[in-house]
Design an enzyme around this catalytic site. Structure first.
Site, PDB file in Angstrom:
ATOM      1  N   HIS A 245       0.806   5.120   1.486  1.00  0.00           N
ATOM      2  CA  HIS A 245       0.095   5.946   2.469  1.00  0.00           C
ATOM      3  C   HIS A 245       0.742   7.338   2.490  1.00  0.00           C
ATOM      4  O   HIS A 245       1.970   7.447   2.527  1.00  0.00           O
ATOM      5  CB  HIS A 245       0.181   5.299   3.858  1.00  0.00           C
ATOM      6  CG  HIS A 245      -0.531   6.105   4.891  1.00  0.00           C
ATOM      7  ND1 HIS A 245      -1.907   6.113   5.018  1.00  0.00           N
ATOM      8  CD2 HIS A 245      -0.064   6.970   5.822  1.00  0.00           C
ATOM      9  CE1 HIS A 245      -2.255   6.937   5.986  1.00  0.00           C
ATOM     10  NE2 HIS A 245      -1.147   7.477   6.493  1.00  0.00           N
TER      11      HIS A 245
ATOM     12  N   ASN B 206       0.848  -1.198   0.000  1.00  0.00           N
ATOM     13  CA  ASN B 206       0.000   0.000   0.000  1.00  0.00           C
ATOM     14  C   ASN B 206       0.877   1.239   0.000  1.00  0.00           C
ATOM     15  O   ASN B 206       2.013   1.201   0.494  1.00  0.00           O
ATOM     16  CB  ASN B 206      -0.865   0.003   1.270  1.00  0.00           C
ATOM     17  CG  ASN B 206      -1.761   1.231   1.378  1.00  0.00           C
ATOM     18  OD1 ASN B 206      -2.412   1.623   0.403  1.00  0.00           O
ATOM     19  ND2 ASN B 206      -1.792   1.861   2.552  1.00  0.00           N
TER      20      ASN B 206
ATOM     21  N   SER C 231       4.765   6.771   2.466  1.00  0.00           N
ATOM     22  CA  SER C 231       5.376   5.480   2.796  1.00  0.00           C
ATOM     23  C   SER C 231       4.739   4.404   1.935  1.00  0.00           C
ATOM     24  O   SER C 231       3.525   4.412   1.714  1.00  0.00           O
ATOM     25  CB  SER C 231       5.103   5.108   4.266  1.00  0.00           C
ATOM     26  OG  SER C 231       5.511   6.132   5.150  1.00  0.00           O
TER      27      SER C 231
ATOM     28  N   ASP D  87      -2.272   0.565   8.368  1.00  0.00           N
ATOM     29  CA  ASP D  87      -1.122   1.423   8.042  1.00  0.00           C
ATOM     30  C   ASP D  87       0.098   1.123   8.917  1.00  0.00           C
ATOM     31  O   ASP D  87       0.900   2.017   9.208  1.00  0.00           O
ATOM     32  CB  ASP D  87      -1.493   2.915   8.165  1.00  0.00           C
ATOM     33  CG  ASP D  87      -2.593   3.311   7.191  1.00  0.00           C
ATOM     34  OD1 ASP D  87      -2.679   2.716   6.107  1.00  0.00           O
ATOM     35  OD2 ASP D  87      -3.375   4.217   7.524  1.00  0.00           O
TER      36      ASP D  87
HETATM   37  C1  GAR Z   1      -2.814   9.180  -2.553  1.00  0.00           C
HETATM   38  O1  GAR Z   1      -2.309  10.327  -1.945  1.00  0.00           O
HETATM   39  C2  GAR Z   1      -2.624   7.983  -1.635  1.00  0.00           C
HETATM   40  O2  GAR Z   1      -1.431   8.012  -0.914  1.00  0.00           O
HETATM   41  C3  GAR Z   1      -3.809   8.137  -0.718  1.00  0.00           C
HETATM   42  O3  GAR Z   1      -4.869   8.521  -1.560  1.00  0.00           O
HETATM   43  C4  GAR Z   1      -4.344   9.244  -2.671  1.00  0.00           C
HETATM   44  C5  GAR Z   1      -4.839   8.577  -3.943  1.00  0.00           C
HETATM   45  O4  GAR Z   1      -4.507   9.333  -5.059  1.00  0.00           O
HETATM   46  N1  GAR Z   1      -4.084   6.933  -0.020  1.00  0.00           N
HETATM   47  C6  GAR Z   1      -4.633   6.879   1.190  1.00  0.00           C
HETATM   48  O5  GAR Z   1      -4.942   7.861   1.812  1.00  0.00           O
HETATM   49  C7  GAR Z   1      -4.810   5.473   1.727  1.00  0.00           C
HETATM   50  N2  GAR Z   1      -5.300   5.527   3.072  1.00  0.00           N
HETATM   51  P1  GAR Z   1      -4.527   8.662  -6.508  1.00  0.00           P
HETATM   52  O6  GAR Z   1      -5.910   8.033  -6.679  1.00  0.00           O
HETATM   53  O7  GAR Z   1      -4.330   9.826  -7.445  1.00  0.00           O
HETATM   54  O8  GAR Z   1      -3.430   7.662  -6.571  1.00  0.00           O
END
Ligand code: GAR
Length: 200
Positions: free
Chosen positions: A112, A110, A139, A148
């Site tokens: 995060h 994942n 991360s 997480d």
């Molecule tokens: C990213 O910033 C990712 O790290 C976060 O959501 C966004 C997705 O953007 N993930 C989380 O918060 C997971 N808990 P994307 O759809 O443009 O990749």
């Protein structure tokens, strides 16, 4: 070399998914995208994946509200049909149960948007600003039953600048996510477990 079949799970725009798919266009890459799967039929990333020739699927979580195992049974079926061997969560905003996570133990990672173990969960950029941090970042970690908190594979750090808002900070972190996640996936697939550090 047989390339691992990688499924990417998204809920939204899928910019991290795109960075992974584009990196896997390299024929020397140890992985190949076999599926982009979303719980959200309106996820913008679905059309973006389709445009790159990656098979897409949707398993809407809403008909299964209150029954996560039923939702996950459908995910499992779709992943099996695609022959997925490794899962990358990329902005996938559903909590997964220990049953699903344990079935993919050692095969699911994942990204995060914080320097874990700081700021697990949601609203990480606002919380980093609120806490008076001078740096923030992202991360990539293995997914375990603790939210997480799985083993960290790599992290990237950016400075927090005077006048930053959660939105401006998120944009700067996202730029690093797009560098970190492809690099971390390559290392994960080749069994490299030394941790990667990127400084923005
Ligand atoms: C990213 O910033 C990712 O790290 C976060 O959501 C966004 C997705 O953007 N993930 C989380 O918060 C997971 N808990 P994307 O759809 O443009 O990749």
């Amino acid at each position: 070399m047989s390339r691992k079949r990688v499924a990417i799970l998204i809920s939204g725009g899928g910019s991290n998914m795109l960075s992974l798919v584009r990196d896997m266009a390299d024929p020397e890459h140890p992985g190949a995208p076999c599926l982009v799967l979303s719980n959200n039929p309106d996820a913008g990333g679905l059309a973006r994946a389709r445009a790159l020739g990656v098979p897409v699927a949707t398993v809407d979580h809403r008909p299964h509200r209150g029954d996560r195992p039923a939702f996950e049974a459908k995910l499992t079926q779709v992943l099996a049909d695609a022959g997925a061997e490794v899962i990358c969560l990329a902005g996938f905003m559903r909590i997964l149960t220990p049953g699903f996570i344990n079935a993919w133990s050692g095969r699911m990672i994942n990204i995060h948007p914080s320097i874990l173990p700081l700021f697990p969960g949601l609203h990480t950029h606002a919380r980093a600003l609120e806490a008076g941090m001078t740096v923030h970042g992202c991360s990539v970690h293995e997914v375990t039953a603790d939210l997480d908190a799985g083993p960290i594979l790599g992290q990237a750090v950016v400075p927090i600048l005077d006048g930053d808002t959660p939105e401006r900070l998120a944009e700067r972190v996202l730029g690093m996510e797009h560098r970190l996640y492809p690099a971390a996936l390559r290392r994960f697939l080749t069994g490299e477990r030394s941790r990667l550090a990127l400084l923005g």
